[in-house]
Design an enzyme around this catalytic site. Structure first.
Site, PDB file in Angstrom:
ATOM      1  N   SER A   1      20.527  31.080 -37.056  1.00 53.72           N
ATOM      2  CA  SER A   1      20.172  31.262 -35.643  1.00 53.72           C
ATOM      3  C   SER A   1      20.151  29.905 -34.951  1.00 53.72           C
ATOM      4  CB  SER A   1      18.790  31.908 -35.571  1.00 53.72           C
ATOM      5  OG  SER A   1      18.345  31.927 -34.246  1.00 53.72           O
TER       6      SER A   1
ATOM      7  N   GLU B   1       6.341  27.734 -42.597  1.00 52.56           N
ATOM      8  CA  GLU B   1       6.024  29.154 -42.371  1.00 52.56           C
ATOM      9  C   GLU B   1       7.274  29.974 -42.653  1.00 52.56           C
ATOM     10  OE1 GLU B   1       3.750  30.301 -38.962  1.00 52.56           O
ATOM     11  OE2 GLU B   1       3.050  28.258 -38.634  1.00 52.56           O
TER      12      GLU B   1
ATOM     13  N   SER C   1      20.837  32.204 -29.721  1.00 48.84           N
ATOM     14  CA  SER C   1      19.672  32.504 -28.876  1.00 48.84           C
ATOM     15  C   SER C   1      20.055  32.205 -27.433  1.00 48.84           C
ATOM     16  CB  SER C   1      18.487  31.631 -29.298  1.00 48.84           C
ATOM     17  OG  SER C   1      18.078  31.984 -30.588  1.00 48.84           O
ATOM     18  N   LEU C   2      20.549  33.208 -26.750  1.00 49.28           N
ATOM     19  CA  LEU C   2      21.064  32.998 -25.393  1.00 49.28           C
ATOM     20  C   LEU C   2      19.920  33.084 -24.370  1.00 49.28           C
ATOM     21  CD1 LEU C   2      23.615  32.559 -23.678  1.00 49.28           C
ATOM     22  CD2 LEU C   2      23.835  35.053 -23.522  1.00 49.28           C
ATOM     23  N   HIS C   3      19.264  34.224 -24.334  1.00 53.60           N
ATOM     24  CA  HIS C   3      18.074  34.478 -23.501  1.00 53.60           C
ATOM     25  C   HIS C   3      18.316  34.476 -21.996  1.00 53.60           C
ATOM     26  CE1 HIS C   3      16.248  34.363 -27.313  1.00 53.60           C
ATOM     27  NE2 HIS C   3      16.240  33.056 -27.421  1.00 53.60           N
TER      28      HIS C   3
ATOM     29  N   CYS D   1       9.267  36.853 -33.914  1.00 53.38           N
ATOM     30  CA  CYS D   1      10.077  35.815 -33.276  1.00 53.38           C
ATOM     31  C   CYS D   1       9.269  35.089 -32.209  1.00 53.38           C
ATOM     32  CB  CYS D   1      11.304  36.434 -32.614  1.00 53.38           C
ATOM     33  SG  CYS D   1      12.555  36.855 -33.800  1.00 53.38           S
TER      34      CYS D   1
ATOM     35  N   CYS E   1      11.676  25.321 -26.580  1.00 49.67           N
ATOM     36  CA  CYS E   1      11.921  26.579 -25.847  1.00 49.67           C
ATOM     37  C   CYS E   1      10.602  27.064 -25.237  1.00 49.67           C
ATOM     38  CB  CYS E   1      12.516  27.628 -26.771  1.00 49.67           C
ATOM     39  SG  CYS E   1      14.112  27.116 -27.437  1.00 49.67           S
TER      40      CYS E   1
ATOM     41  N   GLY F   1      12.121  25.760 -36.370  1.00 52.55           N
ATOM     42  CA  GLY F   1      13.183  24.762 -36.357  1.00 52.55           C
ATOM     43  C   GLY F   1      14.519  25.275 -35.869  1.00 52.55           C
ATOM     44  N   GLU F   2      15.378  24.337 -35.550  1.00 50.55           N
ATOM     45  CA  GLU F   2      16.748  24.612 -35.109  1.00 50.55           C
ATOM     46  C   GLU F   2      17.664  24.240 -36.279  1.00 50.55           C
ATOM     47  OE1 GLU F   2      18.960  25.695 -32.436  1.00 50.55           O
ATOM     48  OE2 GLU F   2      20.237  25.128 -34.113  1.00 50.55           O
TER      49      GLU F   2
ATOM     50  N   CYS G   1      12.827  35.400 -43.746  1.00 51.33           N
ATOM     51  CA  CYS G   1      13.040  34.546 -42.583  1.00 51.33           C
ATOM     52  C   CYS G   1      12.495  33.164 -42.929  1.00 51.33           C
ATOM     53  CB  CYS G   1      12.319  35.142 -41.373  1.00 51.33           C
ATOM     54  SG  CYS G   1      12.398  34.102 -39.907  1.00 51.33           S
TER      55      CYS G   1
ATOM     56  N   ASN H   1       7.369  38.416 -27.613  1.00 52.19           N
ATOM     57  CA  ASN H   1       6.133  38.542 -28.411  1.00 52.19           C
ATOM     58  C   ASN H   1       5.095  37.568 -27.883  1.00 52.19           C
ATOM     59  OD1 ASN H   1       6.933  40.483 -30.499  1.00 52.19           O
ATOM     60  ND2 ASN H   1       8.453  38.917 -31.015  1.00 52.19           N
TER      61      ASN H   1
ATOM     62  N   CYS I   1       9.717  21.777 -34.110  1.00 48.82           N
ATOM     63  CA  CYS I   1      11.074  21.876 -33.552  1.00 48.82           C
ATOM     64  C   CYS I   1      11.161  20.944 -32.341  1.00 48.82           C
ATOM     65  CB  CYS I   1      11.352  23.310 -33.133  1.00 48.82           C
ATOM     66  SG  CYS I   1      13.045  23.569 -32.573  1.00 48.82           S
TER      67      CYS I   1
ATOM     68  N   CYS J   1       8.365  29.902 -26.952  1.00 48.87           N
ATOM     69  CA  CYS J   1       8.222  29.859 -28.411  1.00 48.87           C
ATOM     70  C   CYS J   1       7.067  28.951 -28.804  1.00 48.87           C
ATOM     71  CB  CYS J   1       9.528  29.354 -29.016  1.00 48.87           C
ATOM     72  SG  CYS J   1       9.434  28.969 -30.760  1.00 48.87           S
TER      73      CYS J   1
END
Ligand code: SF4
Length: 359
Positions: free
Chosen positions: A203, A104, A226-228, A345, A128, A171-172, A117, A302, A124, A131
């Site tokens: 990212s 994607e 990506s802290l969050h 995202c 998370c 993915g990471e 993107c 989202n 992944c 996600c």
């Protein structure tokens, strides 16, 4: 679609050229084809600048050499199997991979920029909590050829110059650096599609070994962390794979990266109502950012249908930002793009569930 050699080929194995960096291509052309360096320049330009999808497209390469290339080389070209156009111009693409799985990718217009993107894995491992990709699990790494070919599929669809690339799809990226780095060498090369290093953002949830590797590499790619949450317990809940690394260790690796590269790191922070939008969370974020060359990107969660989270309301977002501002002036609230086509995202990944691994 991948070009195949014929059964009679004397060249083994078939060499995929799509994600092969310039220097490697030069060596391969000299060592395998016994051709002079200008042939490597021609090939590189055809594949990466002129958008050739087959050796037969390369009309200024002699027919005999094209025939040899058809036997010993392959290009990865990804077919678009679905395209969804969002109200804000964002386009989400499902691209068929050679083994039947799907990548994607998203195209985000923001004139004068046009950002691609890209995904780096199918699914992944990081799981998370907010996600969609994290929920569907991991299928496999994408190859450098597939990462590069995603960009070319988007260029073909848009017929416009793509100015920026963000590795924020499925993915990471730091979990697949061996494939990501050659792809970035290819797409940032002057003779190809020529996306400048500073226009490329990687990212990550913050895998220290990967960040150290980027620091040693010294290239000017941007880094988005990506802290969050800067509260250990909250972060471990939202980003379980980050539990292995303390916030202190993570911050140290970011400091080392900013020292080595001379750029600010972007701290990505997805605001989720009642989870990481409190005063305490804002203070912890400000503490984390204090003295770290960084900017903070806030984004609103989202919606993913299968997950319980909600985005905070406007007063809560304003209060969170107001709490940060005195100590962290470089804060932006990023506009969410493509959420109506599940392209924002955290929303990618449904395709993984509908495709199966072959072989
Ligand atoms: S947010 Fe990124 S790292 Fe986390 S599960 Fe989703 S794709 Fe993986």
């Amino acid at each position: 679609m991948t070009m195949n050699r014929t059964d009679e080929s004397k060249y083994t194995p078939v060499q995929n050229l799509t994600g092969m960096p310039w220097e490697e291509l030069e060596d391969w052309v000299a060592g395998e084809l016994l051709e002079r360096p200008f042939r490597a320049r021609q090939l590189f330009s055809w594949i990466h600048h002129r958008g050739a999808e087959s050796v037969n497209d390369m009309t200024d390469i002699p027919k005999a050499l094209r025939e040899r290339l058809s036997e010993c080389a392959a290009l990865t070209v990804l077919e678009t199997i679905e395209r969804a156009d969002g109200d804000d111009g964002t386009q989400r693409f499902l691209l068929r991979l050679p083994d039947g799985l799907v990548a994607e990718s998203v195209l985000i217009p923001d004139p004068p920029r046009l950002t691609a993107c890209l995904s780096t894995q199918v699914g992944c491992k990081m799981k998370c909590a907010f996600c969609m990709t994290g929920q569907v699990g991991f299928r496999r790494n994408l190859t450098s050829h597939e990462i590069t070919a995603q960009l070319y599929a988007l260029r073909k669809a848009s017929q416009e110059r793509i100015s920026n690339v963000v590795l924020m799809g499925m993915g990471e990226p730091l979990d697949n650096l061996d494939q990501v780095l050659p792809a970035l060498l290819v797409i940032s090369h002057d003779s190809g599609i020529c996306i400048g290093q500073r226009k490329i953002t990687i990212s990550t949830i913050g895998l220290p070994n990967g960040i150290e590797r980027l620091s040693r590499l010294g290239r000017q790619y941007g880094l988005a962390l990506s802290l969050h949450s800067a509260v250990a317990k909250t972060r471990e809940m939202l980003v379980p794979a980050a539990a292995a690394t303390s916030l202190h260790q993570l911050r140290q690796s970011l400091v080392a990266w900013t020292d080595a590269i001379g750029r600010r790191v972007t701290l990505e922070y997805c605001l989720i109502a009642g989870v990481n939008d409190s005063e305490r969370e804002a203070d912890a974020l400000a503490d984390f950012a204090q003295g770290l060359p960084c900017k903070i990107n806030l984004l609103l969660y989202n919606r993913v249908a299968s997950l319980p989270w909600k985005r905070p309301d406007e007063p809560a977002v304003s209060a969170f930002m107001a709490r940060l501002f005195p100590r962290c002036p470089a804060v932006t609230l990023r506009k969410s793009r493509g959420s109506d086509v599940q392209g924002a995202c955290g929303q990618l990944g449904a395709s993984v569930l509908s495709t199966t691994t072959k072989g």
